[in-house]
Design a protein around this motif. Structure first.
Motif: not given
Length: 201
Positions: A32-42, A106-114, A123-130
């Motif tokens: 559920a968390l990942i789906e919400s992050i996926r929507t927020a960062t689409a 993570f819905h507004s992440p500091g880092i995007l992974l492509y 292609v966006l495949v993940g997100v990250e925070n630090l």
């Protein structure tokens, strides 16, 4: 301003937890968390949108692979890091990258992974925070940040070794969330489903 050296984004602890089964509450919560992050960062599937919102590519342009950093090939890759210096709160870059940011959304992440594609697209495949350890403690926290019951990976250089375990960063915590299914667990640092081989920007 000194050039930002962000190799620390590629280094994380490698305690590999097995994936939760499809029937556990933990798995359902993470899904559920990942789906919400996926929507927020689409919108960031278009890297131009990310650039317009202040993300910049990590200066080396490296598509990070575990085997390129002395770790088992089967762990997979991270991809190319695009980051928001303001969200990370970066203040200095030498002698080590340091900052004041304690951003954990993570819905507004500091880092995007492509993941780079053969045609040059991303292609966006993940997100990250630090977050930086000193800033995190100064904000009154006595424990590392956690996500879905998992403590973020802690990184700090050991001066007694030749290697730089923090890869140019001051002590910090980081956490990945994979939008592409990860057989090792969607909160683990590397993803075997992310491909960097023969894909260079």
């Amino acid at each position: 301003m000194h050039r930002i050296v962000l190799g620390g984004l590629i280094a994380t602890g490698l305690a590999m937890a097995g994936p939760a089964t499809a029937t556990t509450p933990e798995h359902e919560d993470i899904t559920a968390l990942i789906e919400s992050i996926r929507t927020a960062t689409a919108r960031f599937q278009d890297v131009n949108v990310a650039l317009a919102e202040g993300y910049i590519p990590e200066p080396s342009g490296e598509c990070v692979r575990a085997d390129a950093h002395g770790m088992p090939t089967e762990l997979g890759s991270m991809g190319i890091h695009y980051l928001r210096p303001d969200l990370l709160g970066i203040t200095v870059t030498e002698p080590r990258v340091e900052g004041t940011g304690i951003h954990t959304d993570f819905h507004s992440p500091g880092i995007l992974l492509y993941e780079p594609q053969d045609d040059g697209s991303l292609v966006l495949v993940g997100v990250e925070n630090l977050v930086f350890e000193q800033a995190w403690a100064a904000a009154g926290h006595t424990q590392p940040p956690s996500l879905a019951g998992r403590s973020w990976d802690a990184m700090a250089d050991d001066p007694a070794t030749a290697a730089d375990e923090a890869h140019g960063f001051a002590p910090h915590y980081d956490q990945h969330v994979w939008l592409r299914e990860n057989a090792h667990g969607n909160l683990e640092p590397f993803n075997p489903a992310v491909n960097c081989k023969q894909r260079h920007m």
